[in-house]
Design a protein around this motif. Sequence first.
Motif, PDB file in Angstrom:
ATOM      1  N   TYR A  59       7.578  -3.102  -5.701  1.00 30.41           N
ATOM      2  CA  TYR A  59       8.568  -3.042  -6.932  1.00 30.41           C
ATOM      3  C   TYR A  59       8.507  -1.551  -7.129  1.00 30.41           C
ATOM      4  O   TYR A  59       7.322  -0.720  -6.767  1.00 30.41           O
ATOM      5  N   THR A  60       9.743  -1.204  -8.136  1.00 29.46           N
ATOM      6  CA  THR A  60       9.422  -0.101  -8.236  1.00 29.46           C
ATOM      7  C   THR A  60       8.839   0.396  -8.979  1.00 29.46           C
ATOM      8  O   THR A  60       8.869  -1.012  -9.666  1.00 29.46           O
ATOM      9  N   THR A  61       8.525   1.699 -10.070  1.00 28.38           N
ATOM     10  CA  THR A  61       7.622   1.632 -11.282  1.00 28.38           C
ATOM     11  C   THR A  61       8.546   0.840 -12.186  1.00 28.38           C
ATOM     12  O   THR A  61       7.952   0.296 -13.130  1.00 28.38           O
ATOM     13  N   LYS A  62       9.533   1.204 -12.236  1.00 29.03           N
ATOM     14  CA  LYS A  62      11.007   0.802 -13.618  1.00 29.03           C
ATOM     15  C   LYS A  62      10.465  -1.000 -13.254  1.00 29.03           C
ATOM     16  O   LYS A  62      10.695  -1.919 -14.347  1.00 29.03           O
ATOM     17  N   ASN A  66       8.274  -3.821 -15.812  1.00 30.89           N
ATOM     18  CA  ASN A  66       9.690  -4.924 -16.711  1.00 30.89           C
ATOM     19  C   ASN A  66       8.240  -6.384 -16.497  1.00 30.89           C
ATOM     20  O   ASN A  66       8.762  -7.098 -17.755  1.00 30.89           O
ATOM     21  N   LEU A  67       8.245  -6.222 -15.220  1.00 30.62           N
ATOM     22  CA  LEU A  67       7.310  -7.508 -14.812  1.00 30.62           C
ATOM     23  C   LEU A  67       5.733  -7.244 -16.021  1.00 30.62           C
ATOM     24  O   LEU A  67       5.984  -8.270 -16.182  1.00 30.62           O
ATOM     25  N   LEU A  68       5.977  -6.850 -16.140  1.00 33.15           N
ATOM     26  CA  LEU A  68       4.385  -6.396 -16.753  1.00 33.15           C
ATOM     27  C   LEU A  68       4.890  -6.989 -18.260  1.00 33.15           C
ATOM     28  O   LEU A  68       4.264  -7.461 -19.063  1.00 33.15           O
ATOM     29  N   SER A  69       5.352  -6.525 -18.934  1.00 35.70           N
ATOM     30  CA  SER A  69       6.138  -6.195 -20.474  1.00 35.70           C
ATOM     31  C   SER A  69       6.239  -7.728 -20.436  1.00 35.70           C
ATOM     32  O   SER A  69       6.254  -7.995 -21.336  1.00 35.70           O
ATOM     33  N   VAL A  89      -0.556   3.860  -7.578  1.00 35.25           N
ATOM     34  CA  VAL A  89       0.076   2.434  -6.141  1.00 35.25           C
ATOM     35  C   VAL A  89      -1.071   2.292  -5.204  1.00 35.25           C
ATOM     36  O   VAL A  89      -1.539   3.229  -4.843  1.00 35.25           O
ATOM     37  N   ILE A  90      -1.109   1.403  -4.824  1.00 36.98           N
ATOM     38  CA  ILE A  90      -1.502   0.982  -3.624  1.00 36.98           C
ATOM     39  C   ILE A  90      -1.788   1.651  -2.666  1.00 36.98           C
ATOM     40  O   ILE A  90      -0.491   0.716  -2.655  1.00 36.98           O
ATOM     41  N   PRO A  91      -1.752   2.474  -2.212  1.00 38.98           N
ATOM     42  CA  PRO A  91      -1.558   3.162  -0.442  1.00 38.98           C
ATOM     43  C   PRO A  91      -1.470   1.890   0.387  1.00 38.98           C
ATOM     44  O   PRO A  91      -2.388   0.842   0.453  1.00 38.98           O
ATOM     45  N   GLY A  92      -0.484   2.408   1.844  1.00 40.06           N
ATOM     46  CA  GLY A  92      -0.449   1.298   3.137  1.00 40.06           C
ATOM     47  C   GLY A  92      -0.711   0.015   2.941  1.00 40.06           C
ATOM     48  O   GLY A  92      -1.044  -0.549   4.097  1.00 40.06           O
ATOM     49  N   LEU A  93       0.355  -0.743   1.958  1.00 35.10           N
ATOM     50  CA  LEU A  93       0.403  -1.919   1.615  1.00 35.10           C
ATOM     51  C   LEU A  93       1.787  -2.264   3.005  1.00 35.10           C
ATOM     52  O   LEU A  93       1.977  -3.244   3.220  1.00 35.10           O
ATOM     53  N   ILE A  94       2.715  -0.895   3.359  1.00 32.75           N
ATOM     54  CA  ILE A  94       3.530  -1.122   4.246  1.00 32.75           C
ATOM     55  C   ILE A  94       3.339  -0.887   5.570  1.00 32.75           C
ATOM     56  O   ILE A  94       3.437  -1.784   6.228  1.00 32.75           O
ATOM     57  N   GLN A  95       2.150   0.162   5.426  1.00 31.71           N
ATOM     58  CA  GLN A  95       1.954   0.270   6.915  1.00 31.71           C
ATOM     59  C   GLN A  95       0.841   1.376   6.720  1.00 31.71           C
ATOM     60  O   GLN A  95       0.455   2.011   5.586  1.00 31.71           O
ATOM     61  N   SER A  96      -0.513   1.355   7.662  1.00 31.09           N
ATOM     62  CA  SER A  96      -1.582   2.579   7.449  1.00 31.09           C
ATOM     63  C   SER A  96      -1.884   2.637   8.680  1.00 31.09           C
ATOM     64  O   SER A  96      -2.389   1.959   9.633  1.00 31.09           O
ATOM     65  N   ALA A  97      -2.372   3.479   8.896  1.00 27.29           N
ATOM     66  CA  ALA A  97      -3.052   4.126   9.940  1.00 27.29           C
ATOM     67  C   ALA A  97      -4.908   3.173  10.015  1.00 27.29           C
ATOM     68  O   ALA A  97      -4.998   3.072   8.948  1.00 27.29           O
TER      69      ALA A  97
END
Length: 212
Positions: A59-62, A66-69, A89-97
């Motif tokens: 998700y984007t920050t926006k 919205n989902l959080l609220s 933001v948790i890094p590496g979820l799309i790809q990680s070294a």
Amino acid sequence: MKDKKILKRVNYWVTIGIVLIICIGTFTWWNNSKKKTPHHKLKPQPALIDNTSTRPASYTTKEFKNLLSQNYPDIYKNLNFKQKPTFYVIPGLIQSAAIKYTPPGQGQPGIAYDMDPQGLAIIDHKYLIISAYSKSKTFDSVLWVLDFKTGRFIKTIALNNIDHVGGIAYDKDHKRLWVATINQYQRAQVQSVTLKEIEKYNFADCKIKLNT
């Protein structure tokens, strides 16, 4: 007599002027003290840093807000979105070294697309560490290092195992990050990596060996 009257008037208006200056100065100081110093605006990070993604995967920050609220209104209303970072933001979820565990390319740097975040630890309010493992077991587990104050991704640390590494905790007294792993006999054990090793680590050096 006239000179005395003029002098009194001058003194009167000088006194009024001084009082006004003091009042205006006090009001300005009070008004400014109420304003919080705005958080320094950081430039957006690149989408990839050393082959590790730094952007949200779902998700984007926006959309997240919205989902959080909607789903967690009590949590949402207690968050201060003017404070940075409110969340990370948790890094590496799309790809990680990562380092390849299985052939071909065993032991060589690669890119993992299946890293699953597991544990979290805070080091001296300076770093936020997130551990993750490869669900397919084709890559060694990793530690993602973030700046605790800004939430910015710093680097990926490749570990010398394929364990879940879900249990991590920082030992402030000994300056060590303890990691729950499994030994060669498939028995649970705890290993560690020093803060000095974490700070000096460069992914180009490949795997970091945990100490039992």
